[in-house]
Design a protein around this motif. Structure first.
Motif, PDB file in Angstrom:
ATOM      1  N   ASN A 161      -2.902   7.649  -7.521  1.00 35.20           N
ATOM      2  CA  ASN A 161      -3.434   7.990  -8.830  1.00 35.20           C
ATOM      3  C   ASN A 161      -3.736   6.694  -9.582  1.00 35.20           C
ATOM      4  N   PRO A 162      -5.005   6.359  -9.814  1.00 32.52           N
ATOM      5  CA  PRO A 162      -5.322   5.067 -10.457  1.00 32.52           C
ATOM      6  C   PRO A 162      -4.708   4.910 -11.837  1.00 32.52           C
ATOM      7  N   LYS A 163      -4.558   5.996 -12.583  1.00 29.38           N
ATOM      8  CA  LYS A 163      -3.995   5.882 -13.923  1.00 29.38           C
ATOM      9  C   LYS A 163      -2.503   5.532 -13.884  1.00 29.38           C
ATOM     10  N   ALA A 164      -1.793   6.058 -12.856  1.00 32.13           N
ATOM     11  CA  ALA A 164      -0.350   5.827 -12.799  1.00 32.13           C
ATOM     12  C   ALA A 164       0.000   4.428 -12.279  1.00 32.13           C
ATOM     13  N   VAL A 165      -0.894   3.845 -11.506  1.00 37.97           N
ATOM     14  CA  VAL A 165      -0.589   2.532 -10.905  1.00 37.97           C
ATOM     15  C   VAL A 165      -1.392   1.419 -11.571  1.00 37.97           C
ATOM     16  N   LYS A 166      -1.820   1.641 -12.784  1.00 38.69           N
ATOM     17  CA  LYS A 166      -2.657   0.662 -13.443  1.00 38.69           C
ATOM     18  C   LYS A 166      -1.929  -0.643 -13.687  1.00 38.69           C
TER      19      LYS A 166
ATOM     20  N   GLN B 296      13.056   4.251   2.040  1.00 32.66           N
ATOM     21  CA  GLN B 296      12.414   5.042   0.985  1.00 32.66           C
ATOM     22  C   GLN B 296      11.090   5.621   1.455  1.00 32.66           C
ATOM     23  N   LEU B 297      10.359   4.868   2.287  1.00 39.40           N
ATOM     24  CA  LEU B 297       9.083   5.390   2.782  1.00 39.40           C
ATOM     25  C   LEU B 297       9.286   6.591   3.687  1.00 39.40           C
ATOM     26  N   LEU B 298      10.374   6.575   4.482  1.00 36.79           N
ATOM     27  CA  LEU B 298      10.621   7.693   5.393  1.00 36.79           C
ATOM     28  C   LEU B 298      11.364   8.846   4.731  1.00 36.79           C
ATOM     29  N   SER B 299      11.922   8.611   3.555  1.00 39.62           N
ATOM     30  CA  SER B 299      12.620   9.686   2.841  1.00 39.62           C
ATOM     31  C   SER B 299      11.615  10.573   2.125  1.00 39.62           C
ATOM     32  N   GLY B 300      12.095  11.635   1.575  1.00 39.43           N
ATOM     33  CA  GLY B 300      11.205  12.586   0.906  1.00 39.43           C
ATOM     34  C   GLY B 300      10.812  12.172  -0.491  1.00 39.43           C
ATOM     35  N   ASN B 301      11.426  11.125  -1.044  1.00 40.83           N
ATOM     36  CA  ASN B 301      11.117  10.702  -2.413  1.00 40.83           C
ATOM     37  C   ASN B 301       9.879   9.809  -2.397  1.00 40.83           C
ATOM     38  N   VAL B 302       8.732  10.370  -2.742  1.00 38.80           N
ATOM     39  CA  VAL B 302       7.467   9.652  -2.736  1.00 38.80           C
ATOM     40  C   VAL B 302       7.078   9.360  -4.175  1.00 38.80           C
ATOM     41  N   THR B 303       6.879   8.072  -4.460  1.00 41.02           N
ATOM     42  CA  THR B 303       6.462   7.644  -5.791  1.00 41.02           C
ATOM     43  C   THR B 303       5.142   6.900  -5.677  1.00 41.02           C
ATOM     44  N   GLU B 304       4.552   6.650  -6.810  1.00 42.12           N
ATOM     45  CA  GLU B 304       3.292   5.911  -6.825  1.00 42.12           C
ATOM     46  C   GLU B 304       3.501   4.453  -6.382  1.00 42.12           C
ATOM     47  N   GLN B 305       4.667   3.908  -6.712  1.00 43.31           N
ATOM     48  CA  GLN B 305       4.956   2.543  -6.273  1.00 43.31           C
ATOM     49  C   GLN B 305       5.051   2.467  -4.745  1.00 43.31           C
ATOM     50  N   SER B 306       5.698   3.458  -4.121  1.00 41.75           N
ATOM     51  CA  SER B 306       5.783   3.468  -2.660  1.00 41.75           C
ATOM     52  C   SER B 306       4.403   3.628  -2.037  1.00 41.75           C
ATOM     53  N   LYS B 307       3.526   4.436  -2.640  1.00 42.06           N
ATOM     54  CA  LYS B 307       2.164   4.567  -2.126  1.00 42.06           C
ATOM     55  C   LYS B 307       1.413   3.229  -2.228  1.00 42.06           C
ATOM     56  N   LEU B 308       1.579   2.552  -3.368  1.00 41.17           N
ATOM     57  CA  LEU B 308       0.900   1.273  -3.537  1.00 41.17           C
ATOM     58  C   LEU B 308       1.455   0.235  -2.560  1.00 41.17           C
ATOM     59  N   ASP B 309       2.766   0.274  -2.320  1.00 47.58           N
ATOM     60  CA  ASP B 309       3.353  -0.649  -1.345  1.00 47.58           C
ATOM     61  C   ASP B 309       2.829  -0.365   0.058  1.00 47.58           C
ATOM     62  N   ALA B 310       2.674   0.878   0.413  1.00 50.08           N
ATOM     63  CA  ALA B 310       2.118   1.228   1.724  1.00 50.08           C
ATOM     64  C   ALA B 310       0.675   0.754   1.840  1.00 50.08           C
ATOM     65  N   LEU B 311      -0.097   0.877   0.757  1.00 49.83           N
ATOM     66  CA  LEU B 311      -1.466   0.376   0.778  1.00 49.83           C
ATOM     67  C   LEU B 311      -1.493  -1.143   0.973  1.00 49.83           C
ATOM     68  N   GLY B 312      -0.616  -1.855   0.270  1.00 49.01           N
ATOM     69  CA  GLY B 312      -0.551  -3.306   0.466  1.00 49.01           C
ATOM     70  C   GLY B 312      -0.175  -3.672   1.894  1.00 49.01           C
ATOM     71  N   LEU B 313       0.746  -2.906   2.500  1.00 53.24           N
ATOM     72  CA  LEU B 313       1.109  -3.155   3.897  1.00 53.24           C
ATOM     73  C   LEU B 313      -0.087  -2.936   4.815  1.00 53.24           C
ATOM     74  N   ALA B 314      -0.863  -1.888   4.588  1.00 53.62           N
ATOM     75  CA  ALA B 314      -2.036  -1.609   5.418  1.00 53.62           C
ATOM     76  C   ALA B 314      -3.091  -2.701   5.274  1.00 53.62           C
ATOM     77  N   ILE B 315      -3.333  -3.153   4.042  1.00 53.33           N
ATOM     78  CA  ILE B 315      -4.303  -4.237   3.837  1.00 53.33           C
ATOM     79  C   ILE B 315      -3.836  -5.510   4.532  1.00 53.33           C
ATOM     80  N   ASP B 316      -2.537  -5.801   4.447  1.00 53.19           N
ATOM     81  CA  ASP B 316      -2.000  -6.996   5.104  1.00 53.19           C
ATOM     82  C   ASP B 316      -2.133  -6.891   6.625  1.00 53.19           C
ATOM     83  N   LEU B 317      -1.919  -5.702   7.176  1.00 56.12           N
ATOM     84  CA  LEU B 317      -2.076  -5.516   8.618  1.00 56.12           C
ATOM     85  C   LEU B 317      -3.519  -5.718   9.053  1.00 56.12           C
ATOM     86  N   LEU B 318      -4.476  -5.230   8.247  1.00 54.59           N
ATOM     87  CA  LEU B 318      -5.886  -5.468   8.571  1.00 54.59           C
ATOM     88  C   LEU B 318      -6.206  -6.967   8.578  1.00 54.59           C
TER      89      LEU B 318
END
Length: 860
Positions: free
Chosen positions: A649-654, A665-687
């Motif tokens: 959500n762009p508004k929540a992670v502004k 935390q990534l494998l647990s059921g508690n999903v937050t916007e910060q964890s999503k943004l961290d996963a995106l940063g990990l994917a960009i770094d892997l690329l």
């Protein structure tokens, strides 16, 4: 020369030479040498030019061959004869090779012999302290030799000659000296030399005495006093400390004798073998365990087992407030909860100690690199290996139970442990042991059950290898994984796997086969079902991570790593993303592939495809469907109903930025916007890292051109500036790599052939060369190089030819020596056989004579 036969030519040459009897022999040899046609070798030139002298037209092979043989006899034959000669120095010093004599005895005997030689040399010296006498009177006091009745008339000529010889350097006297004057002059010179020798001796004594006085200052500069002198030296110094009337501290001889009491260098202990080190470690552990048991029983820990058996228990000295109840001495230096440094050799492993240390460093470094680069923490985890399904097989033998709270007082760790036969027994052993002490327990087990102590220890260590694998799966399972304990157990598992690779590989393959069966069962139940177990849990991910550390991942084909790579590829290509935990598992598998292929740089399209799909699922993008995506990447989960909640959500992670994600935390059921943004940063770094890894590939443009389009089209305007700058840096880097790849790419060309020349019949004229002039190149440097190359070739051929001639000469010499030996041997054998035959003949003659005597006696 006259025509006809060779004999007629010889006669004609002899008649022309006008041979006489005196020079007939030499001139015959000259005539024969001139007439022998085989002594000359004529090479006919191809182009004969008048007035030009060509080298090598006329040769004399016989003469040159004989010259070469004579030269080799002078040089090579001598070297061959002196080949086995070696020089040496014979040590003729007295007592040097006698081990029964001490150093002092050798020096004393050498000094004695030296004084004996000096006394023998000075026996007839006229310039010593002794005076010459004649009939009891000194010759120096005698002024007239006439009283002694010395005849002087008969030997005047000889005496005059002797006087002239003794006084040859003096001025020639005006009159002839008498014998009396000559002897007086000889005696005066002798006295003068004697006085000069005495003066030189006194001067030398004065200098030596001065050196003795200054020896202490010189000794302080040359020698350093020993901080711990021997007891004898201390006693001697105490005795000599009493002030005497005469100070002997400056005596040179005394100082020299004291040098004999200096400490000599002691030899160091030899390097011990691996078995000896293991035995010492085992004995140290057993000794420490016996001391611990005695401390627990309230006994003196310093009493040895022999003293306990004999009943001679020593009473320890009272210390402080000693009440004789549970007194334990304070051990200042301990290793591993109570083990002294002198009793236990530090190190992770006995078998493959260097490998275990290297692996420990590598594993720690890799863990830190993964945490920093791939943003996977490893501090916490989520993922259950157990399943509610009846057909799912768990990879762990036991489930992790909640740990009991330990008491405030830490329990002392034992030094010896039984060998566990299963993982359950190992859990009973380490039940009350802290996590930081579990590696110490494993180390002590390996020290106690070293393979060199008993034949069954090898089987025990193989079982311990399987137990460690099960324990790693156990401690990484829910509810609370312990990653630090895994890092400390990896060096021991690495050393055991290197010691027993076949058994360890078989057990690893069994675990991978079990994971593959679980994957097949999950796929059979439905890839989109919420209850189907398709993606690996946290313990399985840690097992794959440990597999990449223990076994080499750069091999083309490996018995353990190859099935692991196929299994991870099957996870990424066959499993579908249904939740954020599945996305985190896929990203971790992609980072594992990056670790596996760091050296071999093999292309893994499943990992790159999954990372691109993760970016599309997380980041806002303008693509409406999978058909609008650039490239040919399969994206079955793009815009699916199960993955709709994964978008950021762009508004929540502004105001949020990239952080290092926590895998638990990534494998647990508690999903937050910060964890999503961290996963995106990990994917960009892997690329970014995959681009750096695959940039040398020929298909890098086709692989990363659509990825560059996707990264450039991401709608990140409403995200924070830090996130935008990170994305921009990755986009610029990928763009530069694509630019360089396009510049270095060359189109395919046909095979280059040498063009077929067009035939021409125009003659070629050369102004600066001729037929007989070779290597005349207009380029001076190229011409010189050609000449040098030709000279090198000729010298090489000449050297080979000479070496072959030397070899033939040596073979001929050896053959000649062998023939001489054979002839000498045959001659000796003939002599021996001749003597034997003669003796045999005499023996037979004697036998015949005896027979005849017997027959004659019988007739009588």
């Amino acid at each position: 020369m006259a025509k006809g036969s060779q004999l007629s030519q010889l006669k004609a040459s002899l008649s022309q030479a006008r041979l006489n009897d005196s020079s007939r022999k030499n001139k015959k040899k000259t005539s024969h040498r001139k007439l022998n046609p085989f002594d000359l070798k004529v090479t006919k030139p191809k182009h004969d030019v008048g007035g030009r002298k060509v080298k090598g037209v006329l040769g004399r092979p016989t003469q040159s061959r004989q010259t070469g043989i004579e030269q080799r006899e002078r040089t090579l034959l001598k070297e061959l004869e002196e080949r086995g000669r070696v020089g040496g120095i014979v040590d003729r010093r007295f007592g040097e090779n006698d081990p029964s004599m001490s150093l002092e005895e050798r020096m004393l005997e050498r000094f004695t012999r030296e004084r004996q030689r000096t006394s023998k040399a000075d026996m007839f010296n006229l310039e010593d302290e002794e005076e010459l006498t004649h009939y009891g009177q000194s010759l120096s006091k005698v002024n007239d030799f006439d009283d002694f009745g010395i005849p002087m008339d008969d030997d005047d000529d000889d005496d005059d000659d002797e006087g002239d010889r003794l006084a040859d350097n003096q001025e020639e006297p005006t009159s002839k000296k008498s014998k009396k004057d000559v002897m007086a002059e000889v005696i005066a010179k002798s006295k003068e030399h004697k006085l000069r020798r005495q003066m030189e001796k006194e001067e030398g004594e004065n200098i030596r005495h001065q050196l003795d006085q200054d020896f202490d200052s010189l000794k302080s500069l040359l020698y350093v006093s020993d901080p711990s002198p021997p007891e004898d030296a201390l006693d001697n110094s105490a005795e000599t400390s009493v002030p005497d009337e005469k100070d002997d501290s400056l005596d040179y001889d005394k100082q020299v004798r004291e040098l004999a009491f200096d400490k000599r260098a002691k030899p160091k202990d030899r390097t011990k073998t691996e078995e000896e080190l293991a035995l010492e470690k085992k004995e140290a552990l057993e000794k420490a365990e016996r001391r611990r048991q005695r401390r627990m029983l309230g006994q003196d820990p310093d009493d040895s087992d022999d003293d306990m058996a004999d009943g001679r228990k020593r009473k320890r000295a009272p210390v402080g407030d000693d009440l004789d109840d549970d007194f334990v001495e304070d051990d200042s230096a301990v290793v591993g909860a109570g083990l002294d440094e002198q009793d236990l050799v530090s190190g992770g492993a006995d078998d493959g100690e260097a490998e275990s240390e290297t692996t420990a460093d590598t594993s720690d470094g890799d863990s830190e690199e993964d945490e920093d680069n791939y943003s996977v923490s490893g501090e916490s985890a989520n993922g259950e290996l157990g399943s509610e399904q009846a057909d799912f097989t768990d990879t762990t033998t036991t489930h992790q139970a909640p740990r009991r709270k330990s008491s405030g007082v830490p329990k002392e760790l034992p030094y010896t442990f039984p060998a566990p036969a299963s993982h359950e027994e190992f859990l009973e052993i380490v039940e009350d042991v802290q996590d930081e002490d579990v590696p110490v327990v494993v180390e002590r087990m390996r020290a106690i059950y070293h393979p060199s102590f008993a034949p069954d220890n090898k089987l025990r260590l193989q079982t311990l290898t399987r137990v460690l694998v099960d324990h790693i799966l156990y401690i990484t399972s829910p509810p609370k994984p312990r990653i630090k304990l895994v890092s400390s157990l990896i060096p021991h598992l690495f050393a055991l796997s290197r010691s027993y690779p076949s058994e360890a590989a078989e057990y690893f393959i069994g675990k991978l086969s079990l994971m593959y069966k679980n994957l097949n069962r999950g796929l059979a139940s439905g890839v989109l079902e919420a209850n189907s177990r398709t993606w690996p849990g946290f313990s399985e991910l840690m097992f794959l991570r440990v597999t990449g550390i223990i076994w080499p991942t750069s091999d083309m084909k490996h018995v353990v790593v190859s099935p692991a790579r196929l299994l991870m590829g099957a996870y990424l290509s066959l499993c579908r993303v249904r939740s954020f935990a599945d996305l985190a598992s896929g990203l971790f598998l992609s980072s594992l592939f990056l670790q596996y292929e760091a050296l071999s740089k093999r292309l893994v399209p499943e990992a790159v495809n999954f990372v691109v799909n993760a970016v599309l699922l997380l980041a806002p993008n303008p693509y409406a469907s999978s058909d609008a995506l650039p490239g040919a990447f399969p994206s079955p989960d793009f815009h699916s109903d199960l993955c709709a909640a994964l978008a950021i959500n762009p508004k929540a992670v502004k105001k949020l930025v990239f952080h290092k994600p926590d895998l638990w935390q990534l494998l647990s059921g508690n999903v937050t916007e910060q964890s999503k943004l961290d996963a995106l940063g990990l994917a960009i770094d892997l690329l970014d890292r995959y681009a750096e890894l695959y940039k040398p590939l020929d298909g890098f443009i086709e692989l990363y051109d659509p990825i560059y389009s996707i990264i450039s089209s991401l709608e990140c305007e409403r995200l924070s500036k830090e996130v935008q700058s990170s994305l921009a840096s990755v986009r610029d880097k990928v763009g530069r790599l694509l630019k360089f790849a396009r510049q270095s790419r060359r189109p395919l060309l046909l095979q280059a052939h040498k063009p077929i020349p067009i035939p021409t019949y125009i003659p070629k004229f050369e102004q600066k060369s001729s037929l007989y002039l070779r290597r005349q190149d207009p380029d001076h440097e190229r011409n010189e190089v050609s000449k040098l190359r030709y000279q090198l070739k000729q010298e090489k051929k000449g050297a080979i030819r000479e070496l072959r001639k030397d070899a033939r000469f040596i073979a001929a010499v050896e053959q000649k020596k062998q023939m001489e030996k054979d002839q000498a041997y045959n001659k000796r054998m003939k002599q021996v056989f001749g003597s034997l035959e003669g003796e045999r003949a005499e023996q037979k003659a004697m036998q015949r004579q005896k027979m005849r005597d017997k027959r004659r006696a019988g007739r009588k």
